[in-house]
Design a protein around this motif. Structure first.
Motif, PDB file in Angstrom:
ATOM      1  N   ALA A   1     -21.589 -11.073  15.783  1.00 32.10           N
ATOM      2  CA  ALA A   1     -22.409 -10.254  16.484  1.00 32.10           C
ATOM      3  C   ALA A   1     -23.745 -10.140  16.204  1.00 32.10           C
ATOM      4  O   ALA A   1     -24.076 -10.141  15.001  1.00 32.10           O
ATOM      5  CB  ALA A   1     -21.788  -8.739  16.609  1.00 32.10           C
ATOM      6  N   GLY A   2     -24.745 -10.245  17.236  1.00 32.23           N
ATOM      7  CA  GLY A   2     -26.270  -9.985  17.056  1.00 32.23           C
ATOM      8  C   GLY A   2     -26.943 -11.453  16.234  1.00 32.23           C
ATOM      9  O   GLY A   2     -27.879 -11.394  15.808  1.00 32.23           O
ATOM     10  N   HIS A   3     -26.230 -12.449  16.313  1.00 26.20           N
ATOM     11  CA  HIS A   3     -26.406 -13.515  15.838  1.00 26.20           C
ATOM     12  C   HIS A   3     -27.798 -14.184  16.581  1.00 26.20           C
ATOM     13  O   HIS A   3     -27.652 -14.389  17.862  1.00 26.20           O
ATOM     14  CB  HIS A   3     -25.500 -14.841  15.815  1.00 26.20           C
ATOM     15  CG  HIS A   3     -25.847 -16.019  14.705  1.00 26.20           C
ATOM     16  ND1 HIS A   3     -26.776 -16.747  15.027  1.00 26.20           N
ATOM     17  CD2 HIS A   3     -25.378 -16.380  13.640  1.00 26.20           C
ATOM     18  CE1 HIS A   3     -27.134 -17.754  14.216  1.00 26.20           C
ATOM     19  NE2 HIS A   3     -25.847 -17.471  13.216  1.00 26.20           N
ATOM     20  N   PRO A   4     -28.805 -14.248  16.253  1.00 30.63           N
ATOM     21  CA  PRO A   4     -30.020 -14.441  16.704  1.00 30.63           C
ATOM     22  C   PRO A   4     -30.265 -15.804  17.401  1.00 30.63           C
ATOM     23  O   PRO A   4     -30.877 -16.025  18.675  1.00 30.63           O
ATOM     24  CB  PRO A   4     -31.410 -14.385  15.794  1.00 30.63           C
ATOM     25  CG  PRO A   4     -30.709 -14.461  14.443  1.00 30.63           C
ATOM     26  CD  PRO A   4     -29.452 -14.227  14.640  1.00 30.63           C
ATOM     27  N   THR A   5     -29.549 -16.902  16.764  1.00 29.65           N
ATOM     28  CA  THR A   5     -29.745 -18.335  17.252  1.00 29.65           C
ATOM     29  C   THR A   5     -28.964 -18.313  18.669  1.00 29.65           C
ATOM     30  O   THR A   5     -29.440 -18.728  19.752  1.00 29.65           O
ATOM     31  CB  THR A   5     -29.020 -19.171  16.382  1.00 29.65           C
ATOM     32  OG1 THR A   5     -30.121 -19.303  15.209  1.00 29.65           O
ATOM     33  CG2 THR A   5     -29.145 -20.619  17.005  1.00 29.65           C
ATOM     34  N   PHE A   6     -27.893 -17.582  18.655  1.00 29.53           N
ATOM     35  CA  PHE A   6     -26.931 -17.711  19.818  1.00 29.53           C
ATOM     36  C   PHE A   6     -27.428 -16.708  20.846  1.00 29.53           C
ATOM     37  O   PHE A   6     -27.093 -17.083  22.254  1.00 29.53           O
ATOM     38  CB  PHE A   6     -25.471 -17.555  19.438  1.00 29.53           C
ATOM     39  CG  PHE A   6     -25.051 -18.742  18.518  1.00 29.53           C
ATOM     40  CD1 PHE A   6     -24.433 -19.719  19.256  1.00 29.53           C
ATOM     41  CD2 PHE A   6     -25.283 -18.738  17.214  1.00 29.53           C
ATOM     42  CE1 PHE A   6     -24.140 -21.005  18.592  1.00 29.53           C
ATOM     43  CE2 PHE A   6     -24.612 -19.885  16.440  1.00 29.53           C
ATOM     44  CZ  PHE A   6     -24.067 -20.902  17.269  1.00 29.53           C
TER      45      PHE A   6
ATOM     46  N   MET B   1     -30.243 -18.612  22.619  1.00 28.71           N
ATOM     47  CA  MET B   1     -29.802 -19.758  23.355  1.00 28.71           C
ATOM     48  C   MET B   1     -28.961 -19.140  24.535  1.00 28.71           C
ATOM     49  O   MET B   1     -29.176 -19.802  25.444  1.00 28.71           O
ATOM     50  CB  MET B   1     -28.586 -20.660  22.696  1.00 28.71           C
ATOM     51  CG  MET B   1     -28.974 -21.377  21.238  1.00 28.71           C
ATOM     52  SD  MET B   1     -27.803 -22.438  20.459  1.00 28.71           S
ATOM     53  CE  MET B   1     -27.798 -23.980  21.397  1.00 28.71           C
ATOM     54  N   ARG B   2     -28.407 -18.151  24.402  1.00 31.93           N
ATOM     55  CA  ARG B   2     -27.710 -17.576  25.802  1.00 31.93           C
ATOM     56  C   ARG B   2     -28.842 -16.950  26.540  1.00 31.93           C
ATOM     57  O   ARG B   2     -28.726 -17.107  27.882  1.00 31.93           O
ATOM     58  CB  ARG B   2     -26.648 -16.497  25.343  1.00 31.93           C
ATOM     59  CG  ARG B   2     -25.990 -15.787  26.531  1.00 31.93           C
ATOM     60  CD  ARG B   2     -25.021 -14.885  26.106  1.00 31.93           C
ATOM     61  NE  ARG B   2     -25.340 -13.497  25.549  1.00 31.93           N
ATOM     62  CZ  ARG B   2     -24.593 -12.760  25.264  1.00 31.93           C
ATOM     63  NH1 ARG B   2     -23.143 -12.779  25.410  1.00 31.93           N
ATOM     64  NH2 ARG B   2     -25.034 -11.511  24.782  1.00 31.93           N
ATOM     65  N   ALA B   3     -29.733 -16.594  26.154  1.00 31.44           N
ATOM     66  CA  ALA B   3     -31.141 -15.975  26.783  1.00 31.44           C
ATOM     67  C   ALA B   3     -31.500 -17.289  27.727  1.00 31.44           C
ATOM     68  O   ALA B   3     -31.933 -17.213  28.949  1.00 31.44           O
ATOM     69  CB  ALA B   3     -32.042 -15.444  26.082  1.00 31.44           C
ATOM     70  N   THR B   4     -31.596 -18.402  27.037  1.00 31.02           N
ATOM     71  CA  THR B   4     -32.065 -19.483  27.664  1.00 31.02           C
ATOM     72  C   THR B   4     -31.198 -20.227  28.756  1.00 31.02           C
ATOM     73  O   THR B   4     -31.738 -20.492  29.844  1.00 31.02           O
ATOM     74  CB  THR B   4     -32.386 -20.679  26.483  1.00 31.02           C
ATOM     75  OG1 THR B   4     -33.095 -20.348  25.602  1.00 31.02           O
ATOM     76  CG2 THR B   4     -32.729 -22.163  27.376  1.00 31.02           C
TER      77      THR B   4
END
Length: 566
Positions: free
Chosen positions: A401-406, A409-412
């Motif tokens: 939860a809250g992992h900034p990388t993913f 990537m999901r935002a992209t």
């Protein structure tokens, strides 16, 4: 009053004889008590002369302790204590050497070995406090993880005092203490003193160079390393550090010269180092040549074969890259890095479904390997499967939860399917954890400036985010300057929009001129064309608007020719 002189002569001699006998018996009793341990000491001395194993030394130690306990003449007791201390130090030295030989102790028994060595040293100090070498060992053992830093410092101080007449060992002890200091000025003072004490101490000059590098004083660091090489011309570590320092100050020729020297001195080390330099220069041909030479010297170095395979991939020599990957997997079928590279080769050949299939197989075997899962997500995006990318990101985020990388990537992926509100939400959460990510600052600023959804645009915030991204990249990234320009355009500031858009086009053209491969040239040309369109829009006082809605590629992915992946 009794007086012997008043006794008859025979009685007087008889009494004197009795008294003499009594005194002799008492002396013999004391002497026997004082020499009762002599036999054990003799055995200890004899065994010490032939001791070969730790068990032999332990026996010598036990015999010395027994002899002292039973009793010895004064001189012999002193000798026994010296022998005991020397033996304890010898035992500790054997144990300590085994522990210190490992940079990061991996032997599960190393802590027990250290504990025993320290116990023997401590016992030895109770008999002999004059061994600087023993205090040095004590300090080194306590300097390891889990040791007592205060005790280490105390022992280092003792070593320095005891080595007052031995400049070489005193300098080493000063360097040891420098490594234990938490205050940088005290560290430097100890290193300076060590060099003053023993100007030929190579480690001192090398440590002072590192100190200056860590404190961004590159010229002084270089000066100290040059002194190291004056004392030790074949010091490969110093040559490598000096090469790095020269490259950091744009002295390419001097740096390259040092790498060439390493190749001559230790080619097995030098060739891979020089290969990395050529890679950084974009000279893949020379980088591969050096790896060829390194692999010829040591065919067992699978890491070098893996590196060469990747260079072949980057050079688009895919057949050679595949040959190296096959060589690796024949040697080690479980080498996941080789399979990962095989997936990258397939992707670069445009065989994205096969690349995804390989990566899916890897991910299923290593679900906790987040790097592999991130690569899988990127492959989904490249193969026009942004919704699959969203799904995979969400799976990871359910457990991380809250992992900034993913989140990023999901935002992209959300941007690729036009879901700007969800993308903004993910970027906002991720930026709370990684506030200086130029990639996320840029993308969020772009959405807030260019989204076709009027309710989402926020020019003022977009400009703030874009400016921060520019600051982080020193205003040298074309795509970020483009985003900054879009923020001005959203606010109707056409002068600044045109100014920064022009700078973005200028930088992008420079990138195109510097592109080294056909693929890079093609991509950079597309970027230049796109940025020129943005600039033209701003010249016409039209803000940029954008919403991507990628059509999902639904072609089934099969793993190993089996059923479609889900």
């Amino acid at each position: 009053m009794f007086c012997a002189e008043h006794l008859p002569m025979p009685q007087r001699f008889l009494l004197l004889g009795v008294i003499a006998f009594l005194f002799t018996e008492a002396s013999l009793t004391v002497l026997q008590a004082e020499t009762k341990g002599q036999e054990d000491l003799d055995q200890a001395i004899e065994l010490q002369l032939t001791a070969r194993t730790p068990a032999d030394l332990e026996r010598v130690s036990a015999l010395c302790e027994s002899a002292i306990k039973k009793g010895l003449e004064k001189d012999n007791e002193t000798f026994a204590k010296q022998l005991l201390a020397s033996t304890l130090f010898q035992i500790s030295r054997r144990l300590g050497t085994a522990v210190l030989a490992q940079q990061q102790p991996r032997n599960p028994r190393w802590q027990a070995m250290r504990k025993k060595a320290l116990e023997n040293l401590t016992k030895g100090f109770s008999y002999d406090k004059t061994s600087g070498d023993a205090y040095t060992l004590f300090a080194r053992l306590h300097s390891l993880p889990g040791g007592n830093k205060e005790k280490a410092l105390e022992a280092a101080n003792q070593s320095i005092d005891l080595f007052a007449e031995d400049n070489r060992k005193k300098a080493d002890a000063l360097l040891l203490r420098a490594g234990l200091q938490s205050d940088k000025q005290k560290q430097l003072a100890d290193v300076d003193k060590a060099i003053e004490t023993d100007p030929e101490n190579v480690s001192g000059w090398q440590l002072r160079a590192i100190y200056y590098f860590q404190n961004n004083d590159i010229p002084k660091g270089i000066t100290n390393l040059e002194k190291v090489l004056e004392l030790d011309p074949k010091n490969v570590t110093a040559l490598q550090q000096l090469a790095t320092a020269y490259f950091s100050t744009e002295k390419e020729e001097q740096g390259r010269e040092k790498l060439d020297q390493i190749v001559e001195i230790q080619p097995a080390i030098g060739y891979p180092l020089r290969s990395r330099y050529f890679q950084s220069q974009g000279n893949l041909t020379k980088a591969i040549d050096d790896l060829d030479a390194a692999i010829d010297l040591n065919p067992q170095r699978l890491d070098l074969v893996l590196m060469r395979a990747d260079l072949y991939r980057r050079d688009r020599a895919f057949n050679k890259a595949r040959n190296d990957v096959s060589r690796l997997l024949n040697r080690n079928p479980d080498l996941w890095q080789a399979r990962y590279l095989r997936s990258q080769i397939l992707a670069d050949e445009g065989k994205l479904p096969e690349a995804i299939s390989e990566m899916l197989s890897l991910v299923r075997g290593q679900t906790q390997n987040l790097s592999l899962r991130a690569e899988l997500i990127q492959l989904y995006v490249r193969d026009n499967r942004p919704r699959k990318a969203v799904q995979e990101c969400t799976k990871v985020l359910n457990s991380q939860a809250g992992h900034p990388t993913f989140l990023s990537m999901r935002a992209t992926a959300y941007i690729n399917i036009g879901k700007h509100a969800l993308a903004i939400k993910d970027y906002d959460i991720a930026l709370e954890k990684v506030p200086d990510s130029e990639h996320m600052l840029n993308n969020l600023s772009w959405i807030l400036s260019t989204s076709k959804d009027d309710t989402l645009r926020d020019g003022k915030r977009a400009l703030e985010l874009g400016k921060r991204a520019c600051e982080i990249t020193n205003y040298k990234a074309a795509y970020i300057l483009s985003t900054y320009a879009a923020g001005f355009a959203e606010l109707g500031d056409w002068e600044n929009a045109t100014k920064w858009s022009s700078k973005a086009v200028e930088l992008s053209r420079q990138d195109l001129a510097n592109a080294s491969t056909p693929d890079d040239k093609k991509k950079q040309k597309e970027t230049v064309d796109h940025l020129e369109q943005e600039l033209e829009s701003y010249k016409q006082k039209k803000p940029w608007r954008e919403r991507q809605e990628t059509k999902e590629n639904t072609t089934p992915i099969r793993i190993g020719g089996g059923n479609p992946a889900t």
